[in-house]
Design an enzyme around this catalytic site. Structure first.
Site, PDB file in Angstrom:
ATOM      1  N   SER A   1     -12.152  21.937  32.718  1.00 18.40           N
ATOM      2  CA  SER A   1     -13.066  22.545  34.159  1.00 18.40           C
ATOM      3  C   SER A   1     -14.410  22.927  33.458  1.00 18.40           C
ATOM      4  CB  SER A   1     -12.578  23.436  35.082  1.00 18.40           C
ATOM      5  OG  SER A   1     -13.178  23.717  36.115  1.00 18.40           O
ATOM      6  N   ASN A   2     -15.083  23.822  33.912  1.00 19.56           N
ATOM      7  CA  ASN A   2     -16.247  24.203  33.155  1.00 19.56           C
ATOM      8  C   ASN A   2     -16.616  25.552  34.032  1.00 19.56           C
ATOM      9  OD1 ASN A   2     -18.251  23.849  35.780  1.00 19.56           O
ATOM     10  ND2 ASN A   2     -17.798  21.747  35.142  1.00 19.56           N
ATOM     11  N   ARG A   3     -17.673  26.343  33.557  1.00 23.04           N
ATOM     12  CA  ARG A   3     -18.102  27.711  33.950  1.00 23.04           C
ATOM     13  C   ARG A   3     -18.811  27.692  35.201  1.00 23.04           C
ATOM     14  NH1 ARG A   3     -21.092  30.971  31.128  1.00 23.04           N
ATOM     15  NH2 ARG A   3     -22.203  29.329  29.699  1.00 23.04           N
TER      16      ARG A   3
END
Ligand code: CTP
Length: 406
Positions: free
Chosen positions: A209-211
């Site tokens: 995933s990512n931030r």
């Protein structure tokens, strides 16, 4: 968003939820509003005027015939100059009186004198709310332009459960923002917003995933709703609460997001792709948890480019993309705008501290397909959202005017 410069009247009527009006008042004054509280006689049985006087910093209106009270003497002028009267909690009794124009106490008199927005946040027993007499009064008030919120489901003071709880403070404040919103310039638009990250499974417990926090996309959905649009919010997992009134479609993976976007695309007039879609997913996610302490090679395959696909379908919707860049922002963004074939690209520099990803503020460049570039200063994401929507409206109007000329 702030309520600075807003003059409000908070009417509190005799429901056990009257104590929650103190929390609501704190929120309103915290947002900068100047609030005069008006307590009904029965509300005073539940919470005393001193609480509201202390929290509002103003005398509380309880008696219109008190010659010592400047507020009482000036009540009509006060009602006329205030931007909104908000009744929370609103009992079945005050709904009935307001629907029929009865003015037999300070609050109902103010309601007749008010020139600004009127909002009612009901709280009562579930059976009372469902009663045809109450529903008829609600329908009358709504037909007259009064915002009557739906009460919430849950445990009631009677010990029963049902639909009758005072709406949460955030919902009441959001309704107030919408009622006070000067611009209803997206009325008639159907806005499709994507937000948040996507999660691409590696095995049943792990993912890529990512931030992305989703704040920019949720801010856009909220702003579009306030400006009168119908909004569908397709969101990856975030910690945020969807704004009331949107059609909310939660998704996990890029492929789920793609499916949801394509399903809702045909009716959209404006598409805003603020989601940070994971570029890759595991080619073969494991069906059972991968055991530790051994080397694993993860084969990644690219996810479908949802934005490019949306643009290629040419449905007539205005299409806005976002670009997360870490260097040469303008050049990369211009190339991305052209390669994706979209109308507007909102570019932000995610390498900078305090803006963009997982931050409260943003500072963006707006690049349009007619060659224009506009830099917005650093602002809270809610303000950025409004500026983006205003820019979209201006570009759309410009494009329509050019079309009319040719
Ligand atoms: N986007 C999308 N589908 C993808 C990847 C991105 O719809 N598989 C959309 C995003 O929602 C955003 C825009 O494309 O509106 C740009 O996203 P970004 O991550 O900046 O660009 P990429 O297209 O992934 O290009 P790169 O990673 O090479 O910069």
């Amino acid at each position: 968003m702030s309520l600075a410069g807003r003059e409000l009247i908070l009417g509190v009527t005799g429901s056990i939820a009257a104590y929650k009006a103190a929390y609501l008042l704190r929120e309103l004054t915290g947002l900068g509003a100047a609030v005069t509280v008006c307590l009904s006689e029965h509300a005073r049985e539940f919470v005393g005027p001193l609480t509201f006087r202390t929290l509002s910093g103003r005398p509380v209106l309880t008696n219109l015939f008190d010659p010592q009270s400047a507020e009482a003497v000036e009540h009509v002028a006060l009602a006329e100059r205030c931007h909104a009267v908000l009744v929370a909690p609103a009992t079945a009794n005050v709904l009935a009186k307001a629907a029929h124009g009865i003015a037999d106490d300070p609050l109902t008199t103010l309601l007749l004198a008010a020139r600004g927005a009127v909002l009612m946040a009901p709280a009562m027993d579930g059976g009372m709310w469902a009663h045809p007499a109450v529903q008829a009064n609600v329908a009358t008030l709504r037909a007259r332009g009064v915002t009557v919120l739906e009460p919430e489901e849950g445990a009631l003071a009677s010990g029963l459960a049902g639909k009758g709880r005072l709406p949460e403070v955030e919902r009441i404040v959001e309704a107030l923002y919408r009622a006070l919103s000067p611009a209803r310039d997206l009325a008639g638009d159907r806005v499709l917003v994507t937000a948040g990250p996507t999660r691409e499974p590696i095995d049943p417990v792990r993912y890529i995933s990512n931030r992305s926090s989703g704040k920019m996309g949720y801010g856009l959905a909220t702003a579009a709703l306030r400006r009168g649009a119908q909004v569908t919010l397709i969101s990856g997992p975030t910690a945020l609460t969807p704004p009331p009134g949107c059609v909310f479609v939660p998704v996990q993976t890029a492929e789920e997001m793609r499916e949801a976007v394509l399903q809702h695309l045909p009716s959209a007039t404006l598409v805003v792709k603020a989601a940070a879609v994971a570029d890759y997913r595991a080619k073969h996610p494991a069906g059972t948890k991968l055991k530790g302490k051994r080397e694993v090679t993860l084969e990644l395959v690219p996810n479908p480019d949802i934005l490019a696909e949306v643009a290629a379908r040419r449905t007539g919707a205005f299409i806005v993309g976002f670009a997360a860049e870490t260097h040469d922002v303008a050049a990369h963004a211009r190339a991305k705008l052209e390669s994706k074939g979209i109308d507007l690209l909102v570019a932000n520099d995610v390498s900078r501290q305090g803006i963009g990803f997982d931050a409260e503020d943003n500072e963006v460049l707006l690049l349009d397909r007619w060659g224009g570039t506009r830099a917005l200063p650093r602002m809270p994401k809610a303000a950025v959202a409004d500026a983006i929507l205003s820019h979209v409206l201006a570009l759309r109007a410009g494009a329509a005017a050019r079309k009319a000329h040719t």
